[in-house]
Each structure stands twice: as C-alpha cells, then as structure tokens.
Design a protein around this motif. Structure first.
Motif, PDB file in Angstrom:
ATOM      1  N   GLY A  29      45.383  31.748  52.712  1.00  0.00           N
ATOM      2  CA  GLY A  29      43.919  32.687  52.590  1.00  0.00           C
ATOM      3  C   GLY A  29      44.602  33.838  52.311  1.00  0.00           C
ATOM      4  N   GLN A  30      46.032  34.540  52.231  1.00  0.00           N
ATOM      5  CA  GLN A  30      46.376  35.993  52.669  1.00  0.00           C
ATOM      6  C   GLN A  30      45.686  36.425  51.470  1.00  0.00           C
ATOM      7  OE1 GLN A  30      47.032  37.038  55.038  1.00  0.00           O
ATOM      8  NE2 GLN A  30      47.064  39.622  54.434  1.00  0.00           N
ATOM      9  N   PRO A  31      46.293  37.013  50.129  1.00  0.00           N
ATOM     10  CA  PRO A  31      45.645  37.402  49.223  1.00  0.00           C
ATOM     11  C   PRO A  31      44.553  37.588  48.810  1.00  0.00           C
ATOM     12  CG  PRO A  31      47.208  35.617  48.382  1.00  0.00           C
ATOM     13  CD  PRO A  31      46.955  35.260  49.820  1.00  0.00           C
ATOM     14  N   LEU A  32      43.422  36.373  49.449  1.00  0.00           N
ATOM     15  CA  LEU A  32      41.798  36.959  49.137  1.00  0.00           C
ATOM     16  C   LEU A  32      41.345  37.538  50.699  1.00  0.00           C
ATOM     17  CD1 LEU A  32      40.257  33.739  47.569  1.00  0.00           C
ATOM     18  CD2 LEU A  32      40.531  35.685  46.379  1.00  0.00           C
ATOM     19  N   ASP A  33      42.124  38.196  51.635  1.00  0.00           N
ATOM     20  CA  ASP A  33      41.390  37.973  53.003  1.00  0.00           C
ATOM     21  C   ASP A  33      41.789  40.057  52.155  1.00  0.00           C
ATOM     22  OD1 ASP A  33      40.677  37.985  56.260  1.00  0.00           O
ATOM     23  OD2 ASP A  33      42.903  39.254  55.956  1.00  0.00           O
ATOM     24  N   THR A  34      42.807  39.624  52.075  1.00  0.00           N
ATOM     25  CA  THR A  34      43.120  41.400  51.744  1.00  0.00           C
ATOM     26  C   THR A  34      41.823  41.918  51.020  1.00  0.00           C
ATOM     27  OG1 THR A  34      45.608  41.377  51.838  1.00  0.00           O
ATOM     28  CG2 THR A  34      44.663  43.086  50.503  1.00  0.00           C
ATOM     29  N   ILE A  35      41.262  41.423  49.825  1.00  0.00           N
ATOM     30  CA  ILE A  35      40.861  41.881  49.101  1.00  0.00           C
ATOM     31  C   ILE A  35      38.937  41.913  49.999  1.00  0.00           C
ATOM     32  CG2 ILE A  35      38.858  41.338  47.311  1.00  0.00           C
ATOM     33  CD1 ILE A  35      41.307  39.926  45.582  1.00  0.00           C
ATOM     34  N   LYS A  36      38.877  40.958  50.867  1.00  0.00           N
ATOM     35  CA  LYS A  36      37.950  40.441  51.234  1.00  0.00           C
ATOM     36  C   LYS A  36      37.575  42.151  52.376  1.00  0.00           C
ATOM     37  CE  LYS A  36      38.184  39.152  55.333  1.00  0.00           C
ATOM     38  NZ  LYS A  36      38.379  40.249  56.983  1.00  0.00           N
ATOM     39  N   THR A  37      38.748  42.161  52.908  1.00  0.00           N
ATOM     40  CA  THR A  37      38.823  43.346  54.251  1.00  0.00           C
ATOM     41  C   THR A  37      38.918  45.195  52.871  1.00  0.00           C
ATOM     42  OG1 THR A  37      40.441  42.306  55.553  1.00  0.00           O
ATOM     43  CG2 THR A  37      40.561  45.126  55.753  1.00  0.00           C
ATOM     44  N   ARG A  38      39.612  44.839  52.469  1.00  0.00           N
ATOM     45  CA  ARG A  38      38.946  45.805  51.500  1.00  0.00           C
ATOM     46  C   ARG A  38      38.102  46.836  50.668  1.00  0.00           C
ATOM     47  NH1 ARG A  38      45.119  47.543  47.996  1.00  0.00           N
ATOM     48  NH2 ARG A  38      46.352  48.214  49.867  1.00  0.00           N
ATOM     49  N   SER A  39      37.159  44.958  50.988  1.00  0.00           N
ATOM     50  CA  SER A  39      35.453  45.485  50.659  1.00  0.00           C
ATOM     51  C   SER A  39      34.823  45.783  51.234  1.00  0.00           C
ATOM     52  CB  SER A  39      35.413  43.964  50.362  1.00  0.00           C
ATOM     53  OG  SER A  39      36.223  43.629  49.131  1.00  0.00           O
ATOM     54  N   GLN A  40      35.659  46.074  52.874  1.00  0.00           N
ATOM     55  CA  GLN A  40      34.841  46.320  53.811  1.00  0.00           C
ATOM     56  C   GLN A  40      35.507  47.474  54.442  1.00  0.00           C
ATOM     57  OE1 GLN A  40      35.734  43.109  56.700  1.00  0.00           O
ATOM     58  NE2 GLN A  40      34.305  42.481  56.499  1.00  0.00           N
ATOM     59  N   ILE A  41      36.258  47.965  53.867  1.00  0.00           N
ATOM     60  CA  ILE A  41      36.554  49.553  54.789  1.00  0.00           C
ATOM     61  C   ILE A  41      36.849  50.448  53.453  1.00  0.00           C
ATOM     62  CG2 ILE A  41      37.845  48.005  56.692  1.00  0.00           C
ATOM     63  CD1 ILE A  41      40.307  49.135  55.136  1.00  0.00           C
ATOM     64  N   ALA A  42      36.930  49.865  52.485  1.00  0.00           N
ATOM     65  CA  ALA A  42      37.778  51.152  51.146  1.00  0.00           C
ATOM     66  C   ALA A  42      36.194  52.106  51.657  1.00  0.00           C
ATOM     67  CB  ALA A  42      37.156  50.477  49.873  1.00  0.00           C
ATOM     68  N   PRO A  43      36.776  53.686  50.745  1.00  0.00           N
ATOM     69  CA  PRO A  43      36.031  54.475  50.993  1.00  0.00           C
ATOM     70  C   PRO A  43      34.618  54.065  49.787  1.00  0.00           C
ATOM     71  CG  PRO A  43      38.461  55.469  50.892  1.00  0.00           C
ATOM     72  CD  PRO A  43      38.025  54.003  51.253  1.00  0.00           C
ATOM     73  N   LYS A  44      33.118  54.440  50.263  1.00  0.00           N
ATOM     74  CA  LYS A  44      32.154  54.289  49.267  1.00  0.00           C
ATOM     75  C   LYS A  44      32.983  54.752  47.803  1.00  0.00           C
ATOM     76  CE  LYS A  44      27.543  54.719  48.137  1.00  0.00           C
ATOM     77  NZ  LYS A  44      26.285  54.769  49.225  1.00  0.00           N
ATOM     78  N   GLY A  45      32.849  54.143  46.831  1.00  0.00           N
ATOM     79  CA  GLY A  45      32.922  54.675  45.333  1.00  0.00           C
ATOM     80  C   GLY A  45      34.620  54.341  45.089  1.00  0.00           C
ATOM     81  N   MET A  46      35.351  54.027  45.409  1.00  0.00           N
ATOM     82  CA  MET A  46      36.994  53.573  45.658  1.00  0.00           C
ATOM     83  C   MET A  46      37.323  52.341  44.406  1.00  0.00           C
ATOM     84  SD  MET A  46      40.076  53.315  48.352  1.00  0.00           S
ATOM     85  CE  MET A  46      41.816  53.923  47.051  1.00  0.00           C
ATOM     86  N   PHE A  47      36.351  51.288  45.068  1.00  0.00           N
ATOM     87  CA  PHE A  47      35.984  49.975  44.222  1.00  0.00           C
ATOM     88  C   PHE A  47      34.739  49.492  43.401  1.00  0.00           C
ATOM     89  CE2 PHE A  47      39.518  49.758  47.421  1.00  0.00           C
ATOM     90  CZ  PHE A  47      40.676  49.496  46.220  1.00  0.00           C
ATOM     91  N   LYS A  48      34.704  48.570  42.489  1.00  0.00           N
ATOM     92  CA  LYS A  48      33.517  48.622  41.879  1.00  0.00           C
ATOM     93  C   LYS A  48      33.579  47.543  42.645  1.00  0.00           C
ATOM     94  CE  LYS A  48      34.621  51.055  37.371  1.00  0.00           C
ATOM     95  NZ  LYS A  48      34.463  51.154  36.092  1.00  0.00           N
ATOM     96  N   GLY A  49      34.365  46.274  43.163  1.00  0.00           N
ATOM     97  CA  GLY A  49      33.858  45.125  43.036  1.00  0.00           C
ATOM     98  C   GLY A  49      35.180  44.227  44.149  1.00  0.00           C
ATOM     99  N   PRO A  50      34.940  43.332  44.138  1.00  0.00           N
ATOM    100  CA  PRO A  50      36.456  42.420  44.769  1.00  0.00           C
ATOM    101  C   PRO A  50      37.184  41.959  43.335  1.00  0.00           C
ATOM    102  CG  PRO A  50      33.907  41.314  45.259  1.00  0.00           C
ATOM    103  CD  PRO A  50      33.503  42.446  44.575  1.00  0.00           C
ATOM    104  N   MET A  51      36.721  42.148  41.902  1.00  0.00           N
ATOM    105  CA  MET A  51      37.452  41.853  40.986  1.00  0.00           C
ATOM    106  C   MET A  51      38.674  42.894  41.007  1.00  0.00           C
ATOM    107  SD  MET A  51      37.921  38.476  39.411  1.00  0.00           S
ATOM    108  CE  MET A  51      39.104  39.886  38.744  1.00  0.00           C
ATOM    109  N   ASP A  52      37.362  44.672  41.096  1.00  0.00           N
ATOM    110  CA  ASP A  52      38.137  45.834  40.406  1.00  0.00           C
ATOM    111  C   ASP A  52      39.337  45.975  41.576  1.00  0.00           C
ATOM    112  OD1 ASP A  52      38.554  48.348  39.232  1.00  0.00           O
ATOM    113  OD2 ASP A  52      37.314  49.755  41.198  1.00  0.00           O
ATOM    114  N   ILE A  53      38.757  45.309  42.995  1.00  0.00           N
ATOM    115  CA  ILE A  53      40.029  45.242  44.208  1.00  0.00           C
ATOM    116  C   ILE A  53      41.303  44.886  43.274  1.00  0.00           C
ATOM    117  CG2 ILE A  53      40.987  44.836  46.176  1.00  0.00           C
ATOM    118  CD1 ILE A  53      37.521  45.220  47.671  1.00  0.00           C
ATOM    119  N   LEU A  54      41.156  43.622  42.728  1.00  0.00           N
ATOM    120  CA  LEU A  54      42.098  42.684  42.847  1.00  0.00           C
ATOM    121  C   LEU A  54      42.883  43.549  41.203  1.00  0.00           C
ATOM    122  CD1 LEU A  54      43.483  40.348  42.939  1.00  0.00           C
ATOM    123  CD2 LEU A  54      41.919  39.414  41.059  1.00  0.00           C
ATOM    124  N   THR A  55      42.664  43.963  40.636  1.00  0.00           N
ATOM    125  CA  THR A  55      43.266  44.357  39.508  1.00  0.00           C
ATOM    126  C   THR A  55      43.654  45.678  40.358  1.00  0.00           C
ATOM    127  OG1 THR A  55      40.899  46.021  39.227  1.00  0.00           O
ATOM    128  CG2 THR A  55      41.884  43.275  37.539  1.00  0.00           C
TER     129      THR A  55
END
Length: 290
Positions: free
Chosen positions: A26-52
């Motif tokens: 589960g670690q890769p998706l946990d990283t995406i989850k955590t970054r969704s929660q803590i990343a500065p606003k506007g840094m990512f567009k969504g989970p897929m953008d975090i992944l790419t």
C-alpha cells in the motif's frame, strides 16, 4: 506457558507479518494520499497529477518515500494492534463468538492501544512524504534527530498522538466490524476454513470501513504532524481548530481530500494484511495447538 499468553504471542507474530504485507502493497497510494492532504494549495491538480509529477520529477522510488518508518515500525504497530484486539475480545467475552457490537467495542479498544506506536510511525512517515525531491530533502535519521533535539519526545516524536488516537478508535471499530461481518457471511457459504480470496475480500471491506469511519481526522493528523511547530491548546481545541481551518481553506471537500486513492489503496493493502495475518495465525495454531 499459559494458553492466553501463547495466544497473545501468536497474535504478535502474525500481526507483524500482516503489517509488513500492508506496507509493501500500500505505500505508493499512501504517499499519494498524504500528499493530497498536505501539499500547498495549487501544487497538484488531483491524485493522478500527484502520481505523474512525483514519478517525473522524483522517480518511481519516490512513491515509497517514508516507507522505512512504517516498515520498521509496522511490525510493532500491527503486533500491538492484533494482540490488543485479541486481548480486548477476551476481556469483553471469554465465551464463544462475539456479537458485532462487541466486535466494534474490542476494535475501538485495540485502536486506542495501537495509537501508542502508530503516532510516531505516522509522524515520521508524513514528514518524509511531505518532501518533494528538493536538494534540501532530509533522510529519516536526520528528521528523527532534529525532531527529538528541537521538540523532545512528547511534542516531537509523539506529535499528533491525541488526534491519532481519536482517529484509531472509530477507525478500528469500523475496520473489525466490517471484516468480521464479511468473514461470517463467507463462512456461512464456504465453512470456517475460508479460501484466501475470501480473506482478501473481507480484509478489503474492513479497510474501506476504516477510512470511511475516520478520514477527516486523518487529514487533521497529517497537517498537525507536518507543521513546523507543535499544536497549541488542548487536544479538543487544536483538533477543532484544524478542522475549521481545513473547511475555511477548501470547504467541506477538503476534509476528504485524498480519499479516493486511499480507498483504492485499502483494497489490496487491508486485504493482504488480513490474509497474511490469518494464514500466519492458522499456521501458528497448527504448530502450537493454540
């Protein structure tokens, strides 16, 4: 060795195997989850953008960033969790099968105990996942040393303990209730010796229930653990303040940011956790007779 003690030892060993399976899957998706929660606003567009973006800028191994903390600690965390759950069940009722309400109570008790080890493991994991591939990024040992040196044990290593406990209590009440409900449904059809796929399915159901029971508190936990300074006030005050801050920044939807990859992660991760636990537990039972 008394039977109850041997049962607890078996649960500790089986829990460590379940925990290792959970992290590796589960670690890769946990990283995406955590970054969704803590990343500065506007840094990512969504989970897929975090992944790419993560894979493009930091490489695929960045999806496993922060894995050392849970992989080193998860054996202890899950050992404590499964052992506490077994003990809690025996405290609530030493006779026969527990009702689902009793299962929920035992899960809540196990979650409260689990927070003791889960809090520091989660804190270090979140702080590692909150680094985005800059030259100034720190290794886990540096993060741990700095947190201890600057803030000590309670405000550093154990930062977020109370919100972790607030998350774990409803989370594991939901987790074990859903798992046991699904397992019992399968057992009616296939008998007590369930096939591996039924254990995987039951564990996945439990994992989904875990997050649906507690996700907003997980968002709060991640934000508190990433802050440069410890929270102020009583646990109730700073948890309420953080919930209000999330809603003010992103609306109610902000309390569920990252939930989708989290639910997707929970299917293989929780399934593999329980499958590994149950299979190891059955092997130990056949070997020890308990």
């Amino acid at each position: 060795m008394p039977q109850s003690t041997l049962e607890t030892v078996n649960e500790l060993i089986a829990g460590s195997f379940g925990g290792a399976a959970q992290v590796l899957v589960g670690q890769p998706l946990d990283t995406i989850k955590t970054r969704s929660q803590i990343a500065p606003k506007g840094m990512f567009k969504g989970p897929m953008d975090i992944l790419t973006q993560t894979m493009r800028k930091e490489g695929i191994l960045a999806l496993y960033k922060g894995m050392a903390s849970p992989l080193l600690g998860i054996a202890g965390v899950n050992s404590l969790l499964f052992a506490a759950y077994g003990i809690s069940k025996r405290i609530i009722s030493p006779f026969g099968q527990l009702s689902l309400k009793e299962i929920a109570a035992a899960g809540a008790m196990a979650g409260a105990a689990n927070a003791i080890l889960a809090s520091p493991v989660e804190m270090f994991k979140v702080r590692m996942q909150g680094q985005y591939g800059n030259p100034s990024d720190k290794r886990l040992r540096v993060v741990a040393r700095e947190m201890w040196a600057e803030w000590g044990f309670r405000k550093g290593v154990m930062r977020g303990y109370w919100v972790t406990m607030a998350r774990e209590i409803p989370a594991y009440a939901g987790f074990y209730t859903a798992f046991e409900y699904s397992k019992r449904k399968f057992a009616r059809k296939y008998g007590p010796d369930l096939p591996v796929w039924a254990l995987l399915a039951s564990g996945s159901t439990g994992g989904i229930a875990y997050w649906l029971s507690s996700y907003p508190l997980d968002v709060v936990k991640s934000r508190i653990q990433l802050r440069t300074t410890p929270p102020r006030g009583t646990p109730v005050q700073y948890i309420a303040s953080e919930l209000k801050a999330v809603v003010a920044e992103s609306g109610v939807a902000g309390l569920f940011r990252g939930l989708t990859p989290c639910l997707i992660r929970s299917i293989p991760a929780a399934g593999s956790t329980f499958a590994a636990f149950e299979l190891t537990r059955e092997y130990l039972r056949s070997f020890t007779g308990v």
